[in-house]
Design a protein around this motif. Structure first.
Motif, PDB file in Angstrom:
ATOM      1  N   GLU A  24       0.842  -1.152   0.011  1.00  0.00           N
ATOM      2  CA  GLU A  24       0.077   0.030   0.068  1.00  0.00           C
ATOM      3  C   GLU A  24       0.798   1.182  -0.084  1.00  0.00           C
ATOM      4  OE1 GLU A  24      -3.751   0.452   1.986  1.00  0.00           O
ATOM      5  OE2 GLU A  24      -4.083  -1.471   2.302  1.00  0.00           O
ATOM      6  N   GLU A  25       1.967   1.315   0.612  1.00  0.00           N
ATOM      7  CA  GLU A  25       2.829   2.676   0.523  1.00  0.00           C
ATOM      8  C   GLU A  25       3.196   2.747  -0.872  1.00  0.00           C
ATOM      9  OE1 GLU A  25       7.332   3.791   1.976  1.00  0.00           O
ATOM     10  OE2 GLU A  25       6.258   2.448   3.436  1.00  0.00           O
ATOM     11  N   ALA A  55      -5.697   1.580  -6.093  1.00  0.00           N
ATOM     12  CA  ALA A  55      -7.079   1.771  -6.129  1.00  0.00           C
ATOM     13  C   ALA A  55      -7.681   2.216  -4.676  1.00  0.00           C
ATOM     14  CB  ALA A  55      -7.783   0.608  -6.683  1.00  0.00           C
ATOM     15  N   ALA A  56      -6.973   1.337  -3.785  1.00  0.00           N
ATOM     16  CA  ALA A  56      -7.464   1.503  -2.137  1.00  0.00           C
ATOM     17  C   ALA A  56      -7.312   3.189  -1.874  1.00  0.00           C
ATOM     18  CB  ALA A  56      -6.657   0.613  -1.274  1.00  0.00           C
ATOM     19  N   THR A  57      -6.077   3.422  -2.035  1.00  0.00           N
ATOM     20  CA  THR A  57      -5.832   4.812  -1.689  1.00  0.00           C
ATOM     21  C   THR A  57      -6.829   5.816  -2.313  1.00  0.00           C
ATOM     22  OG1 THR A  57      -3.529   4.214  -1.427  1.00  0.00           O
ATOM     23  CG2 THR A  57      -4.034   6.826  -1.880  1.00  0.00           C
ATOM     24  N   LEU A  58      -6.900   5.652  -3.679  1.00  0.00           N
ATOM     25  CA  LEU A  58      -7.825   6.485  -4.426  1.00  0.00           C
ATOM     26  C   LEU A  58      -9.302   6.220  -4.124  1.00  0.00           C
ATOM     27  CD1 LEU A  58      -6.408   5.995  -7.973  1.00  0.00           C
ATOM     28  CD2 LEU A  58      -6.280   8.077  -6.740  1.00  0.00           C
ATOM     29  N   HIS A  59      -9.737   5.149  -3.525  1.00  0.00           N
ATOM     30  CA  HIS A  59     -11.029   4.936  -3.100  1.00  0.00           C
ATOM     31  C   HIS A  59     -11.393   5.599  -1.868  1.00  0.00           C
ATOM     32  CE1 HIS A  59     -14.835   2.914  -2.846  1.00  0.00           C
ATOM     33  NE2 HIS A  59     -14.580   2.396  -1.665  1.00  0.00           N
ATOM     34  N   ARG A  60     -10.196   5.682  -0.896  1.00  0.00           N
ATOM     35  CA  ARG A  60     -10.436   6.151   0.185  1.00  0.00           C
ATOM     36  C   ARG A  60     -10.575   7.576   0.170  1.00  0.00           C
ATOM     37  NH1 ARG A  60      -6.888   2.080   1.925  1.00  0.00           N
ATOM     38  NH2 ARG A  60      -4.893   3.351   1.494  1.00  0.00           N
ATOM     39  N   ARG A  81      -9.439  -5.028   0.026  1.00  0.00           N
ATOM     40  CA  ARG A  81      -9.524  -3.523  -0.033  1.00  0.00           C
ATOM     41  C   ARG A  81     -10.661  -2.837  -0.459  1.00  0.00           C
ATOM     42  NH1 ARG A  81      -3.469  -4.756  -1.624  1.00  0.00           N
ATOM     43  NH2 ARG A  81      -2.089  -4.179   0.362  1.00  0.00           N
ATOM     44  N   LEU A  82     -11.351  -3.311  -1.577  1.00  0.00           N
ATOM     45  CA  LEU A  82     -12.410  -2.323  -2.120  1.00  0.00           C
ATOM     46  C   LEU A  82     -13.565  -2.944  -2.066  1.00  0.00           C
ATOM     47  CD1 LEU A  82     -10.144  -1.910  -5.162  1.00  0.00           C
ATOM     48  CD2 LEU A  82     -10.672  -0.260  -3.708  1.00  0.00           C
ATOM     49  N   GLY A  83     -13.794  -4.276  -1.567  1.00  0.00           N
ATOM     50  CA  GLY A  83     -15.244  -4.957  -1.743  1.00  0.00           C
ATOM     51  C   GLY A  83     -15.476  -5.598  -3.014  1.00  0.00           C
ATOM     52  N   ALA A  84     -16.831  -5.534  -3.216  1.00  0.00           N
ATOM     53  CA  ALA A  84     -17.185  -5.899  -4.504  1.00  0.00           C
ATOM     54  C   ALA A  84     -17.034  -4.979  -5.691  1.00  0.00           C
ATOM     55  CB  ALA A  84     -18.722  -6.377  -4.383  1.00  0.00           C
TER      56      ALA A  84
END
Length: 170
Positions: A24-25, A55-60, A81-84
Motif C-alpha cells: 500500500e505504501e 485503487a485503495a488509496t484513490l477509493h479512500r 481493500r475495495l469490496g465488491a
C-alpha cells in the motif's frame, strides 16, 4: 486470443506480491502521481487492479474506482481493500458498457498484456467522450516505446483527431 501470446497472470505470486512490490505504501505513491490526471467525478476503471494497492488509496480519497484483473488470487486481496468493486476479467474484452467510464488508468500493466493495442482499444470503447486514460509504463524513462505510440494514438482517438491532420503529417 489463441493465435497470439497470452497475457501474464500474477496468480502464482499473489501471496507475496505486496510484500515484494511495496504494498500500500507504493500504491499510495502511484495514486499520488495519478490523482492530478484523473477526473474528480464519475466512475474510474483500474485496468489490471492486482491486489488493489493503488485503487485503495484513490477509493479512500473519494474516487469511484472499479477494477478488473486476470488473476482471481490477486483480486481476492483487492476485494479485501475495495469490496465488491473488482471483477475477474480479461482486459482485452472488458465486461463494461461502452461509454460508461469517466476515466481509466493502468499501472505497470501494458507490458504484460498479450496485445496492448487491443487493450487500448477496449479502454477507448468504455471511456465516455472526453474520458481520460492514464498509464504508468514499466519503463517511464523511455519516450519512444510502442506503448508511448499506442497511448498517443489513443489520446488522438479520444480527442477526435484524424490521423491525416496536417499537423500530424508534418
Amino acid at each position: 486470443m489463441a493465435d497470439r501470446a497470452r497475457s501474464l497472470s500474477f496468480e502464482r505470486i499473489a501471496d507475496s506480491y505486496d510484500a515484494t512490490r511495496g504494498g500500500e505504501e507504493r500504491g499510495a505513491a502511484f495514486a499520488d502521481s495519478l490523482r492530478a490526471w484523473l477526473p474528480s467525478s464519475g466512475r474510474i476503471l483500474e485496468v489490471g487492479v492486482g491486489t488493489g494497492a493503488v485503487a485503495a488509496t484513490l477509493h479512500r480519497d473519494g474516487y469511484d474506482i472499479v477494477g478488473v484483473d486476470l488473476s482471481p488470487a490477486m483480486l481476492a486481496r483487492a476485494a479485501d481493500r475495495l469490496g465488491a468493486r473488482v471483477a475477474v476479467a480479461d482486459v482485452h474484452r472488458l465486461p463494461l458498457a461502452s461509454d460508461s467510464m469517466a476515466g481509466a488508468y493502468a499501472t505497470w500493466v501494458l507490458h504484460v498484456v498479450a496485445d496492448p493495442a487491443a487493450v487500448l482499444a477496449e479502454v477507448a470503447r468504455v471511456l465516455r467522450t472526453g474520458g481520460v486514460f492514464v498509464a504508468i509504463l514499466s519503463t517511464p524513462g523511455e519516450v519512444s516505446t510502442d506503448g508511448d505510440r499506442l497511448l498517443r494514438d489513443l489520446q488522438a482517438r479520444l480527442r477526435g483527431e484524424r490521423g491525416d491532420a496536417p499537423e500530424r503529417i508534418e
